[in-house]
Design an enzyme around this catalytic site. Structure first.
Site, PDB file in Angstrom:
ATOM      1  CE  LYS A  29       9.969  50.755  46.593  1.00  0.00           C
ATOM      2  NZ  LYS A  29      10.221  52.170  46.893  1.00  0.00           N
ATOM      3  NE  ARG A  99       6.433  52.250  48.799  1.00  0.00           N
ATOM      4  CZ  ARG A  99       6.410  50.948  49.033  1.00  0.00           C
ATOM      5  NH1 ARG A  99       5.334  50.232  48.708  1.00  0.00           N
ATOM      6  NH2 ARG A  99       7.445  50.352  49.569  1.00  0.00           N
ATOM      7  N   GLY A 108      17.405  53.616  49.184  1.00  0.00           N
ATOM      8  CA  GLY A 108      17.442  54.964  49.739  1.00  0.00           C
ATOM      9  C   GLY A 108      17.945  56.054  48.801  1.00  0.00           C
ATOM     10  CG  MET A 110      15.909  57.445  43.047  1.00  0.00           C
ATOM     11  SD  MET A 110      15.325  56.557  41.632  1.00  0.00           S
ATOM     12  CE  MET A 110      15.029  54.957  42.283  1.00  0.00           C
ATOM     13  NE  ARG A 350      15.122  45.427  48.737  1.00  0.00           N
ATOM     14  CZ  ARG A 350      15.065  46.666  49.170  1.00  0.00           C
ATOM     15  NH1 ARG A 350      14.582  47.620  48.415  1.00  0.00           N
ATOM     16  NH2 ARG A 350      15.497  46.992  50.365  1.00  0.00           N
ATOM     17  CG  HIS A 476      22.002  53.688  54.066  1.00  0.00           C
ATOM     18  ND1 HIS A 476      23.304  54.106  54.184  1.00  0.00           N
ATOM     19  CD2 HIS A 476      21.688  53.788  52.756  1.00  0.00           C
ATOM     20  CE1 HIS A 476      23.751  54.461  52.990  1.00  0.00           C
ATOM     21  NE2 HIS A 476      22.790  54.276  52.108  1.00  0.00           N
ATOM     22  NE  ARG A 598      53.604  39.579  35.140  1.00  0.00           N
ATOM     23  CZ  ARG A 598      52.455  39.240  35.719  1.00  0.00           C
ATOM     24  NH1 ARG A 598      52.443  38.334  36.688  1.00  0.00           N
ATOM     25  NH2 ARG A 598      51.323  39.794  35.321  1.00  0.00           N
ATOM     26  NE  ARG A 652      56.133  38.274  30.301  1.00  0.00           N
ATOM     27  CZ  ARG A 652      55.481  39.259  30.917  1.00  0.00           C
ATOM     28  NH1 ARG A 652      54.389  39.767  30.377  1.00  0.00           N
ATOM     29  NH2 ARG A 652      55.921  39.724  32.065  1.00  0.00           N
ATOM     30  CD  GLU A 784      52.475  41.663  25.265  1.00  0.00           C
ATOM     31  OE1 GLU A 784      52.011  42.032  26.348  1.00  0.00           O
ATOM     32  OE2 GLU A 784      53.550  41.062  25.156  1.00  0.00           O
ATOM     33  CB  SER A 803      48.691  34.035  25.963  1.00  0.00           C
ATOM     34  OG  SER A 803      48.164  34.482  27.182  1.00  0.00           O
ATOM     35  N   GLY A 805      47.662  39.410  25.962  1.00  0.00           N
ATOM     36  CA  GLY A 805      48.176  40.198  27.090  1.00  0.00           C
ATOM     37  C   GLY A 805      47.353  41.462  27.147  1.00  0.00           C
ATOM     38  CB  THR A 806      43.872  42.051  28.258  1.00  0.00           C
ATOM     39  OG1 THR A 806      44.028  41.366  29.490  1.00  0.00           O
ATOM     40  CG2 THR A 806      43.198  41.166  27.245  1.00  0.00           C
ATOM     41  CG  ASN A 807      47.653  43.894  32.188  1.00  0.00           C
ATOM     42  OD1 ASN A 807      46.440  43.790  32.310  1.00  0.00           O
ATOM     43  ND2 ASN A 807      48.512  43.337  33.010  1.00  0.00           N
ATOM     44  CG  ASP A 808      51.900  45.605  27.539  1.00  0.00           C
ATOM     45  OD1 ASP A 808      52.027  46.792  27.889  1.00  0.00           O
ATOM     46  OD2 ASP A 808      52.674  44.701  27.897  1.00  0.00           O
ATOM     47  CB  CYS A 870      48.145  35.800  30.584  1.00  0.00           C
ATOM     48  SG  CYS A 870      49.145  36.697  29.394  1.00  0.00           S
ATOM     49  CE1 TYR A 890      45.752  30.485  29.179  1.00  0.00           C
ATOM     50  CE2 TYR A 890      45.512  28.979  27.320  1.00  0.00           C
ATOM     51  CZ  TYR A 890      46.247  29.940  28.012  1.00  0.00           C
ATOM     52  OH  TYR A 890      47.449  30.355  27.533  1.00  0.00           O
TER      53      TYR A 890
END
Ligand code: ADP
Ligand code: MG
Ligand code: MG
Length: 913
Positions: A29, A99, A108, A110, A350, A476, A598, A652, A784, A803, A805-808, A870, A890
């Site tokens: 602002k 302000r 809204g 603050m 803004r 709002h 899978r 896999r 992984e 590759s 395996g970011t979950n595991d 993946c 990738y």
């Protein structure tokens, strides 16, 4: 801050100490008030106290750095000079507003106080100077009300339903027999001021402060203090804004929109931000002060509909200002303005928040208008990659909607503020929506309110859609839903929402809490009951092919944008797909290959064979059982290779523990199962039970799964490898290129990948010998578990691709199970122990370090090692950007996330330049 001793930044009369560049210190602002002043837009004079002072204030028990008092006094004098009015003057008093304004807008969240500087003397002077006593007393009562709330914290207690000031105001209007605040006479208002002051005295034990400079300092303190109020903190957590930023405080001379019928206040957008159509639009109220428009007390009028007729010169000024601002900022602006006696004053500008639909249209239009380049169009602040999601979401099925209309279920219409289609059960309070959502996240809810306020944020998040009776396109509710990407309708005036009775009424139709209701955020139509949904326009063009590309403007803009995206991105985007249908979708969305297929879902469809395999007593029986799966598996891979037309397909090998196919639970749920299996295999029921019991694992996530299966049961790997190679040979024989990539899961030791690679290669050689063909294929591994990342150099001696395996990898790196973290992750988030959910966005500091190690190790052995990711993270923009920086080739994600990943990849590539 440029100069650490400068604690106050003046703006006014064409000069300003600050500029847009100083947003971090001056807040959005303050920085833009300075910038507008510089470029000659009319802004009331004022000054900004930077965010650093707020942080000082927070860290030092509400005290201020040395020198601030003097600098504020000096700046106030400058403001007085420019405005030709003096604080507390008995002839021409200066009033100011105080302000808040952070680096990023937090609508809204603050506090702001208007009309500071009024007391029993200056109010008289204001009345005489303006020649309008009603205006002067109205300003005073507003001041006491706002200051009372924000600074003195005179608010409704837990046992009260109504704000104490609102209660007195309502009583006064009733006594005077008028409908609107603006109809109260000067005398009524003067009485009200006395009543307000008495209320303050009674509740705080103190007199309302009279000295203007004391009022200013108290308001400054309240503004800085509001950075740390609850709702602001919740908002920051939700939007990833650091608590350390602080807010700036702007003290600015008042201009008056409540001086008569040639005055007004309003908010506007230089283009529509719901669907992105060009043209100035917004809300205004004649004879009103700023907060009236956003508060949703009176429903404002639409600028584009009636301002041109009501105030033609004002309309023209606004249009010119809109153009000036768009040209200067090269971006759609969201402005707040006040008209005093026919003259437009800007109080804020803004970059406008917009829906995903509007974001795409505006970005493409601005390029075509020559205002920005394609590179700029792709900037992440213009189109947050996640927002593309909205373009692919469901809309109401036109037939079902027409039916609802003929059935007389069209309840009412409001302003279409957030596109999308939502059906759900009526919920009247945000708290209730949140409660119901926590019990059952699947049940759709529509939050129906007279209006929403910042307290309602969490409930809005929990609801599918939001419907309000009051407020305009800049209320709002509208603003926040646009940002959340929620379906939203505002200002549906016919709705009568009764919180106490728990009803929503239109004419003689009464709906109760829990009743189904449907809202069309594209058109503003509200229906009773549920309405079925269908695919979006872009999905209809791309996937369903029911709409020709040439018939869809929305699609053409999307396609244009994605063409630019692919021009700039260097990171590949693949998809996680198990079935040809999914692969077809993903290709339409721009996927360049399959990053994860899978194989277990097919096993689940052939439970009989896999259970036989599990229960087999000797390798021969096991082999026989497993080989019965071969044709099914082969057929599926054939389908995938055909669909992918030469694009790489990563398959896999079997990953989950065998108890997913046979467990105590299965035996319990199907009492006849043990008997049937025993009969089929010629073994005893006890044996079936005993073998099932053996499969039970305490920690299946860390148990006998991944390559550990293929190592103990090599015939599984051999069968899968054969299915892959035979499918590849068959499809290649059809003249279609194939690129199989066999991926070994959960490898920790090089010996594991060696073991599995040997089986795959032997099998492949056998198939090639049998068929007299060869296929170029690769063997790689998932990374992984942490050990794989740590020993990636060795693993890459065998693996031809990685590759992540970011979950595991997240589970094993953090020692946190995705199935069990629900018990504490909420608490962790709310207490800022973790900045976000590590299963949604990569924990770059930990898991990310392992990825970097894995990349470095792998490429130290094989410099051209192809590396991807993946896990679910592959469709999360922040994670995609991390993958770009980590040098991956990738990412792979679910089909509908592919466009998002492409855009995120382009954004990071451009940020890199
Ligand atoms: P928020 O951040 O919640 O929008 P603002 O500080 O922008 O709060 O103030 C809300 C509204 O109050 C503004 O849009 C404007 O209409 C009004 N307002 C603030 N300062 C002034 C002023 N100096 N003169 C006239 N109106 C003002
Ligand atoms: Mg504002
Ligand atoms: Mg895994």
């Amino acid at each position: 801050m440029a100069d650490p001793t400068q604690l106050v930044y003046f703006f006014g009369d064409g000069r300003a100490d600050g500029s847009t560049e100083m947003k971090n210190s001056l807040g959005g602002k303050g920085a833009n008030l300075a910038e507008m002043t510089r470029i000659g837009v009319q802004v009331p004079a004022g000054f900004t106290i930077p965010t650093e002072v707020c942080n000082y204030f927070s860290d030092n028990d509400g005290t201020y750095p040395e020198g601030l008092k003097e600098q504020v006094a000096a700046a106030l004098e400058q403001v007085e000079d420019v405005m030709g009015a003096r604080l507390g003057s008995e002839t021409n008093p200066l009033l100011v507003s105080c302000r808040s304004g952070a680096r990023e807008s937090m609508p809204g969240m603050m506090d702001t106080v208007l009309n500071i500087g009024l007391n029993e003397h200056s109010v008289q002077a204001l009345a005489e100077h303006s020649g309008n006593a009603q205006f002067a007393w109205d300003s005073y009562r507003r001041f006491i009300q706002m200051f009372g709330d924000v600074v003195l914290e005179v608010r409704a207690g837990d046992d009260e339903h109504e704000d104490p000031f609102e209660r007195l105001l309502e009583a006064k209007k009733k006594a005077a027999g008028v409908k609107y605040d603006s109809d109260l006479s000067a005398e009524d208002l003067q009485e009200l001021v006395s009543e307000f002051k008495a209320e303050v005295k009674q509740r705080t034990g103190q007199d309302f402060p009279d000295e203007p400079i004391d009022q200013i300092w108290a308001a400054i303190g309240a503004v800085f203090g509001s950075w740390n109020n609850d709702r602001a903190a919740v908002y920051r957590r939700d939007y990833g804004i650091p608590h350390s930023w602080g807010t700036a405080c702007n003290v600015q001379a008042m201009v008056y929109g409540n001086l008569g019928d040639d005055c007004a206040t309003g908010v506007g957008l230089t283009r529509d931000c719901s669907m992105g159509a060009p043209g100035f639009n917004g809300d205004y109220l004649i004879n009103a002060q700023g907060e009236d428009v956003v508060a949703g007390i009176r429903t404002p009028k639409r600028i584009e509909a009636s301002l041109k007729d009501e105030m033609p010169e004002v309309y023209e000024q606004l249009e010119t200002i809109g153009k000036t601002l768009e040209n200067h900022y090269q971006e759609v602006q969201d402005i707040e303005f006040t008209v005093q006696k026919g003259r437009v004053w800007l109080l804020q500008t803004r970059n406008a928040k917009r829906t995903g639909f509007a974001a795409v249209r505006i970005a493409v239009d601005l390029v075509h208008e020559g205002l920005i380049t394609p590179e700029q169009a792709l900037e992440k602040r213009r189109i947050p990659a996640d927002d593309l999601n909205q373009l692919l979401q469901m809309v109401f099925d036109p037939e079902k909607k027409a039916l609802a209309e003929t059935e007389g279920r069209l309840l009412t219409k409001g302003i279409n503020a957030g596109p999308g289609a939502a059906s759900g059960h009526i919920c009247l309070t945000a708290a209730e929506a949140e409660r119901l959502h926590n019990i059952d996240a699947e049940t759709p809810l529509i939050l129906v309110r007279r209006e929403t306020s910042p307290e309602d944020l969490r409930g809005m998040r929990a609801a599918q859609g939001i419907l309000t009776a009051f407020g305009g396109a800049s209320s709002h509710a509208a603003l926040v839903s646009r940002q959340m990407g929620k379906t939203c309708i505002v200002g549906a005036n016919e709705l009568n929402v009764d919180y106490i009775a728990g009803t929503v009424t239109v004419g003689d139709i009464v709906l109760n809490v829990g009743d189904p209701i449907s809202i069309d955020g594209f058109t503003g139509e509200v229906f009773t009951g549920m309405v079925d949904t269908t695919e979006s326009e872009i999905v209809n063009v791309l996937i369903k092919k029911t709409v020709e590309p040439g018939d869809s403007e929305a699609y053409q803009r999307y396609a244009q944008l994605m063409e630019w995206v692919d021009q700039f991105r260097t990171l590949g985007v693949r998809t996680n797909a198990d079935l040809p249908e999914q692969a077809v979708q993903a290709i339409a969305f721009g996927a360049e290959g399959i990053g994860l297929c899978r194989t277990e879902h097919m096993f689940l469809e052939h439970l009989e064979e896999i259970r036989e395999m599990i229960l087999a007593r000797d390798p021969e029986t096991r082999l026989e059982a497993i080989n019965r799966l071969l044709p099914f598996q082969q057929e599926e891979f054939t389908g995938l290779f055909r669909t992918m037309q030469g694009r790489p397909v990563t398959i896999r090998l079997l990953d989950p523990p065998l108890h997913e196919f046979l467990s105590e639970r299965h035996l319990q749920e199907q009492p006849e199962l043990a008997g049937t299996l025993a009969a089929q295999l010629g073994i005893s029921i006890e044996e079936v039970r005993a073998r099932t019991a053996e499969l039970h694992e305490e920690n299946p996530m860390l148990g006998h799964r991944g390559c550990r299966l293929g190592i103990v049961y090599p015939e599984i790997t051999a069968m899968q490898a054969r299915a892959i190679m035979q499918a590849a040979v068959a499809v290649q024989a059809e003249g279609i290129e194939v690129q199989p990539e066999v991926m070994v899961p959960l490898v920790a030791f090089q010996t594991e990948i060696d073991n599995q690679a040997d089986i795959v290669r032997e099998t492949a050689d056998a198939v090639f010998a049998e068929t007299g063909t060869t296929i170029a294929y690769q063997i790689g591994t998932m990374i992984e578990v942490p050990r794989a990342a740590l020993r990636s150099d060795e693993i890459a001696e065998t693996a031809e691709f990685f590759s992540f395996g970011t979950n595991d990898l997240t589970q094993t790196c953090l020692g946190m199970s995705r199935d069990d973290y629900g018990g504490f992750i909420g608490h962790y988030r709310e207490n800022d122990i973790v900045p976000f959910d590590p299963f949604q966005s990569i924990d770059q500091g930990g898991v990310g370090r392992l990825i970097e190690l894995g990349v470095a190790g792998g490429r130290s052995t094989r410099s051209d090692l192809k590396i991807g990711i993946c896990g679910e993270h592959g469709g999360d923009p922040a994670s995609v950007m991390f993958c770009h920086r980590a040098g991956l080739n990738y990412v792979s994600c679910s089909p509908y996330r592919v466009p998002i990943a492409r855009l995120a990849a382009a954004q990071e590539a451009l940020a890199d330049q």
